[in-house]
Scaffold this motif. Sequence first.
Motif, PDB file in Angstrom:
ATOM      1  N   LEU A  41       0.824  -1.207   0.000  1.00  0.00           N
ATOM      2  CA  LEU A  41       0.000   0.000   0.000  1.00  0.00           C
ATOM      3  C   LEU A  41       0.864   1.265   0.000  1.00  0.00           C
ATOM      4  O   LEU A  41       0.519   2.265  -0.644  1.00  0.00           O
ATOM      5  N   GLY A  42       1.982   1.209   0.716  1.00  0.00           N
ATOM      6  CA  GLY A  42       2.880   2.360   0.757  1.00  0.00           C
ATOM      7  C   GLY A  42       3.472   2.669  -0.616  1.00  0.00           C
ATOM      8  O   GLY A  42       3.592   3.834  -1.003  1.00  0.00           O
ATOM      9  N   VAL A  43       3.823   1.623  -1.348  1.00  0.00           N
ATOM     10  CA  VAL A  43       4.362   1.803  -2.704  1.00  0.00           C
ATOM     11  C   VAL A  43       3.289   2.382  -3.622  1.00  0.00           C
ATOM     12  O   VAL A  43       3.574   3.261  -4.444  1.00  0.00           O
ATOM     13  N   ILE A  44       2.060   1.897  -3.473  1.00  0.00           N
ATOM     14  CA  ILE A  44       0.960   2.422  -4.301  1.00  0.00           C
ATOM     15  C   ILE A  44       0.744   3.904  -4.029  1.00  0.00           C
ATOM     16  O   ILE A  44       0.577   4.711  -4.954  1.00  0.00           O
ATOM     17  N   ARG A  45       0.765   4.290  -2.742  1.00  0.00           N
ATOM     18  CA  ARG A  45       0.599   5.706  -2.397  1.00  0.00           C
ATOM     19  C   ARG A  45       1.715   6.548  -2.984  1.00  0.00           C
ATOM     20  O   ARG A  45       1.478   7.653  -3.487  1.00  0.00           O
ATOM     21  N   TYR A  46       2.925   6.046  -2.928  1.00  0.00           N
ATOM     22  CA  TYR A  46       4.066   6.782  -3.444  1.00  0.00           C
ATOM     23  C   TYR A  46       4.013   6.901  -4.967  1.00  0.00           C
ATOM     24  O   TYR A  46       4.408   7.936  -5.531  1.00  0.00           O
ATOM     25  N   SER A  47       3.522   5.873  -5.630  1.00  0.00           N
ATOM     26  CA  SER A  47       3.541   5.818  -7.097  1.00  0.00           C
ATOM     27  C   SER A  47       2.603   6.819  -7.755  1.00  0.00           C
ATOM     28  O   SER A  47       2.729   7.116  -8.936  1.00  0.00           O
ATOM     29  N   ARG A  48       1.641   7.306  -7.001  1.00  0.00           N
ATOM     30  CA  ARG A  48       0.679   8.295  -7.511  1.00  0.00           C
ATOM     31  C   ARG A  48      -0.025   7.805  -8.776  1.00  0.00           C
ATOM     32  O   ARG A  48      -0.095   8.510  -9.794  1.00  0.00           O
ATOM     33  N   ILE A  49      -0.514   6.584  -8.708  1.00  0.00           N
ATOM     34  CA  ILE A  49      -1.295   6.034  -9.821  1.00  0.00           C
ATOM     35  C   ILE A  49      -2.660   6.722  -9.833  1.00  0.00           C
ATOM     36  O   ILE A  49      -3.317   6.808  -8.805  1.00  0.00           O
ATOM     37  N   LYS A  50      -3.069   7.190 -10.984  1.00  0.00           N
ATOM     38  CA  LYS A  50      -4.308   7.959 -11.100  1.00  0.00           C
ATOM     39  C   LYS A  50      -5.476   7.208 -10.487  1.00  0.00           C
ATOM     40  O   LYS A  50      -5.694   6.044 -10.781  1.00  0.00           O
ATOM     41  N   TRP A  51      -6.231   7.867  -9.652  1.00  0.00           N
ATOM     42  CA  TRP A  51      -7.393   7.355  -8.942  1.00  0.00           C
ATOM     43  C   TRP A  51      -7.017   6.323  -7.864  1.00  0.00           C
ATOM     44  O   TRP A  51      -7.489   6.399  -6.742  1.00  0.00           O
ATOM     45  N   VAL A  52      -6.167   5.363  -8.225  1.00  0.00           N
ATOM     46  CA  VAL A  52      -5.846   4.270  -7.300  1.00  0.00           C
ATOM     47  C   VAL A  52      -5.127   4.788  -6.055  1.00  0.00           C
ATOM     48  O   VAL A  52      -5.527   4.497  -4.924  1.00  0.00           O
ATOM     49  N   SER A  53      -4.060   5.557  -6.248  1.00  0.00           N
ATOM     50  CA  SER A  53      -3.278   6.064  -5.115  1.00  0.00           C
ATOM     51  C   SER A  53      -4.123   6.937  -4.200  1.00  0.00           C
ATOM     52  O   SER A  53      -4.033   6.848  -2.970  1.00  0.00           O
ATOM     53  N   GLY A  54      -4.954   7.790  -4.799  1.00  0.00           N
ATOM     54  CA  GLY A  54      -5.810   8.659  -3.999  1.00  0.00           C
ATOM     55  C   GLY A  54      -6.823   7.885  -3.194  1.00  0.00           C
ATOM     56  O   GLY A  54      -7.079   8.187  -2.013  1.00  0.00           O
ATOM     57  N   THR A  55      -7.420   6.861  -3.811  1.00  0.00           N
ATOM     58  CA  THR A  55      -8.416   6.027  -3.127  1.00  0.00           C
ATOM     59  C   THR A  55      -7.777   5.263  -1.975  1.00  0.00           C
ATOM     60  O   THR A  55      -8.321   5.204  -0.868  1.00  0.00           O
ATOM     61  N   VAL A  56      -6.612   4.683  -2.253  1.00  0.00           N
ATOM     62  CA  VAL A  56      -5.888   3.935  -1.218  1.00  0.00           C
ATOM     63  C   VAL A  56      -5.515   4.871  -0.070  1.00  0.00           C
ATOM     64  O   VAL A  56      -5.659   4.522   1.111  1.00  0.00           O
ATOM     65  N   GLY A  57      -5.047   6.069  -0.404  1.00  0.00           N
ATOM     66  CA  GLY A  57      -4.690   7.031   0.622  1.00  0.00           C
ATOM     67  C   GLY A  57      -5.870   7.435   1.480  1.00  0.00           C
ATOM     68  O   GLY A  57      -5.741   7.589   2.703  1.00  0.00           O
ATOM     69  N   PHE A  58      -7.027   7.593   0.850  1.00  0.00           N
ATOM     70  CA  PHE A  58      -8.245   7.965   1.582  1.00  0.00           C
ATOM     71  C   PHE A  58      -8.634   6.869   2.568  1.00  0.00           C
ATOM     72  O   PHE A  58      -8.964   7.141   3.732  1.00  0.00           O
ATOM     73  N   ILE A  59      -8.584   5.613   2.119  1.00  0.00           N
ATOM     74  CA  ILE A  59      -8.930   4.482   2.989  1.00  0.00           C
ATOM     75  C   ILE A  59      -7.940   4.377   4.144  1.00  0.00           C
ATOM     76  O   ILE A  59      -8.324   4.140   5.302  1.00  0.00           O
ATOM     77  N   ILE A  60      -6.652   4.551   3.844  1.00  0.00           N
ATOM     78  CA  ILE A  60      -5.622   4.491   4.881  1.00  0.00           C
ATOM     79  C   ILE A  60      -5.850   5.572   5.935  1.00  0.00           C
ATOM     80  O   ILE A  60      -5.734   5.325   7.144  1.00  0.00           O
ATOM     81  N   ASP A  61      -6.169   6.769   5.487  1.00  0.00           N
ATOM     82  CA  ASP A  61      -6.412   7.869   6.428  1.00  0.00           C
ATOM     83  C   ASP A  61      -7.604   7.569   7.337  1.00  0.00           C
ATOM     84  O   ASP A  61      -7.588   7.902   8.531  1.00  0.00           O
ATOM     85  N   ILE A  62      -8.634   6.941   6.787  1.00  0.00           N
ATOM     86  CA  ILE A  62      -9.798   6.577   7.601  1.00  0.00           C
ATOM     87  C   ILE A  62      -9.401   5.579   8.678  1.00  0.00           C
ATOM     88  O   ILE A  62      -9.709   5.754   9.862  1.00  0.00           O
ATOM     89  N   ILE A  63      -8.685   4.519   8.272  1.00  0.00           N
ATOM     90  CA  ILE A  63      -8.300   3.464   9.215  1.00  0.00           C
ATOM     91  C   ILE A  63      -7.375   4.004  10.298  1.00  0.00           C
ATOM     92  O   ILE A  63      -7.528   3.690  11.489  1.00  0.00           O
ATOM     93  N   ARG A  64      -6.422   4.850   9.905  1.00  0.00           N
ATOM     94  CA  ARG A  64      -5.457   5.394  10.873  1.00  0.00           C
ATOM     95  C   ARG A  64      -6.124   6.265  11.929  1.00  0.00           C
ATOM     96  O   ARG A  64      -5.592   6.434  13.023  1.00  0.00           O
ATOM     97  N   ASN A  65      -7.264   6.816  11.599  1.00  0.00           N
ATOM     98  CA  ASN A  65      -7.940   7.715  12.532  1.00  0.00           C
ATOM     99  C   ASN A  65      -9.093   7.053  13.281  1.00  0.00           C
ATOM    100  O   ASN A  65      -9.869   7.724  13.966  1.00  0.00           O
ATOM    101  N   LEU A  66      -9.181   5.731  13.160  1.00  0.00           N
ATOM    102  CA  LEU A  66     -10.171   4.970  13.921  1.00  0.00           C
ATOM    103  C   LEU A  66      -9.496   4.301  15.112  1.00  0.00           C
ATOM    104  O   LEU A  66      -8.331   3.898  15.024  1.00  0.00           O
TER     105      LEU A  66
END
Length: 217
Positions: A41-66
């Motif tokens: 997931l960290g590699v995906i976030r770093y890679s900035r793949i269109k739509w995918v990286s942003g979606t993964v980042g959004f989900i990660i942010d939700i989980i980290r704040n729960l």
Amino acid sequence: MKNFVDAYSWINITYLFKGLLITLEVSIISLLLSFIIGSFLGVIRYSRIKWVSGTVGFIIDIIRNLPLLLIIFFTYFALPKLQIHLSIMQAAISALTVFESAMIAEIVRSGINSVPIGQTEGARANGLTSIQTMWHIILPQAYKKMIPPLVSQFISLIKDTSLATIIVLPDLMYHAQIIYGQNNNYIIPMFLAISIMYFVVNYALSLIARWLDRRLV
């Protein structure tokens, strides 16, 4: 003093060690799974793949704040409502893996960002693909920088297994509760014993990390 002598009987100590083994089993499995998933997931976030990286980042942010406790409750009590039935250990491992993967993903992303851009440019100039560059050049350097935060997160994971006591995971904390539940005079001896056990495990992990840090420098 008599309370300590009685509390630390062979039967009680053996029972505590059985709980410690469950704690270590859950921790190791969760650690391995979260490290693999978090790295991906960290590699995906770093890679900035269109739509995918942003979606993964959004989900990660939700989980980290729960709260982790909420995730544990969800895996054990809510998933059965969705026809997904997990055992107590499976629920604990799943919850810990989900939560820790999100944390490790951010550590990995930060570690990759700390590698000078020149390393990537040099690798690409020599004909390596993006995947080859990441696997052979970037990640090896990034992981060296990530050792301290990763170890800190792994230590937190081991301690966080105690939260799974709430769903009756038979870990170290649960076994201690069973013992002092039979005799209130054993509360302090049990808390002291499990504190020492957690300290020894986590301190050993810290020493291993220091050794690795020296070897990899």
